[in-house]
Design a protein around this motif. Sequence first.
Motif, PDB file in Angstrom:
ATOM      1  N   LEU A  15      28.388 -17.962  10.665  1.00  0.00           N
ATOM      2  CA  LEU A  15      29.531 -17.766  11.301  1.00  0.00           C
ATOM      3  C   LEU A  15      30.848 -17.707  10.403  1.00  0.00           C
ATOM      4  N   THR A  16      30.703 -18.281   9.184  1.00  0.00           N
ATOM      5  CA  THR A  16      31.942 -18.191   8.498  1.00  0.00           C
ATOM      6  C   THR A  16      31.946 -16.590   7.897  1.00  0.00           C
ATOM      7  N   HIS A  17      30.948 -15.847   8.040  1.00  0.00           N
ATOM      8  CA  HIS A  17      31.223 -14.509   7.749  1.00  0.00           C
ATOM      9  C   HIS A  17      31.536 -13.603   9.078  1.00  0.00           C
ATOM     10  N   LEU A  18      31.693 -14.170  10.243  1.00  0.00           N
ATOM     11  CA  LEU A  18      31.938 -13.656  11.430  1.00  0.00           C
ATOM     12  C   LEU A  18      33.030 -14.208  11.978  1.00  0.00           C
ATOM     13  N   PHE A  19      34.048 -14.811  11.483  1.00  0.00           N
ATOM     14  CA  PHE A  19      35.386 -15.300  11.949  1.00  0.00           C
ATOM     15  C   PHE A  19      36.011 -14.132  12.707  1.00  0.00           C
ATOM     16  N   ARG A  20      36.150 -12.777  12.228  1.00  0.00           N
ATOM     17  CA  ARG A  20      36.784 -11.945  12.757  1.00  0.00           C
ATOM     18  C   ARG A  20      36.392 -11.579  14.273  1.00  0.00           C
ATOM     19  N   ALA A  31      34.423 -26.126  11.195  1.00  0.00           N
ATOM     20  CA  ALA A  31      34.709 -27.318  10.203  1.00  0.00           C
ATOM     21  C   ALA A  31      34.121 -28.554  10.890  1.00  0.00           C
ATOM     22  N   ALA A  32      34.730 -28.616  12.223  1.00  0.00           N
ATOM     23  CA  ALA A  32      34.480 -30.063  13.009  1.00  0.00           C
ATOM     24  C   ALA A  32      33.116 -30.124  13.263  1.00  0.00           C
ATOM     25  N   LYS A  33      32.268 -29.049  13.578  1.00  0.00           N
ATOM     26  CA  LYS A  33      30.896 -29.142  13.782  1.00  0.00           C
ATOM     27  C   LYS A  33      30.346 -29.543  12.142  1.00  0.00           C
ATOM     28  N   GLY A  39      25.738 -34.968  14.951  1.00  0.00           N
ATOM     29  CA  GLY A  39      26.489 -35.150  16.204  1.00  0.00           C
ATOM     30  C   GLY A  39      26.403 -34.279  17.025  1.00  0.00           C
ATOM     31  N   GLY A  40      27.053 -34.339  18.231  1.00  0.00           N
ATOM     32  CA  GLY A  40      27.267 -33.235  19.410  1.00  0.00           C
ATOM     33  C   GLY A  40      28.423 -32.484  18.844  1.00  0.00           C
ATOM     34  N   ALA A  41      28.383 -31.194  19.430  1.00  0.00           N
ATOM     35  CA  ALA A  41      29.368 -30.075  19.210  1.00  0.00           C
ATOM     36  C   ALA A  41      30.779 -30.665  19.809  1.00  0.00           C
TER      37      ALA A  41
END
Length: 89
Positions: A15-20, A31-33, A39-41
Motif C-alpha cells: 500500500l505504501t506504493h499505492l498512496f496516490r 502507519a496506525a496499522k 491488533g484490530g484495524a
Amino acid sequence: MGIHLMRTGELDADLTHLFRYGPPYLPELVAAKREAEHGGAPPVPTAGDDVARLTAELQEARDTSALPETATAGPALHDLVVRTRLGRP
C-alpha cells in the motif's frame, strides 16, 4: 490495489506504493496499522465518501483496462502446481 492493477497490469500489494490511489488519510491509516500490527484495524475516518469514490474509480479502471477479460494463465498455473506437488522442476 485493484485500481493500480487494472490501470497498469501490475500487481503491487504494498500500500505504501499505492498512496496516490487512496484517500488522503491512507498513509496515516497504514502507519496506525503498523503500530498495532497484531491488533484490530484503526477506524477509518469518513470512509463512506471514499468507498463510493474508490468503487467508481475501480469500475472505471476495469472498463478501460487492457487486461484480458478472462485469465489466460490457467493451463500454465495448473502445470506449475502439478510439477511442484510431484517435486519436478
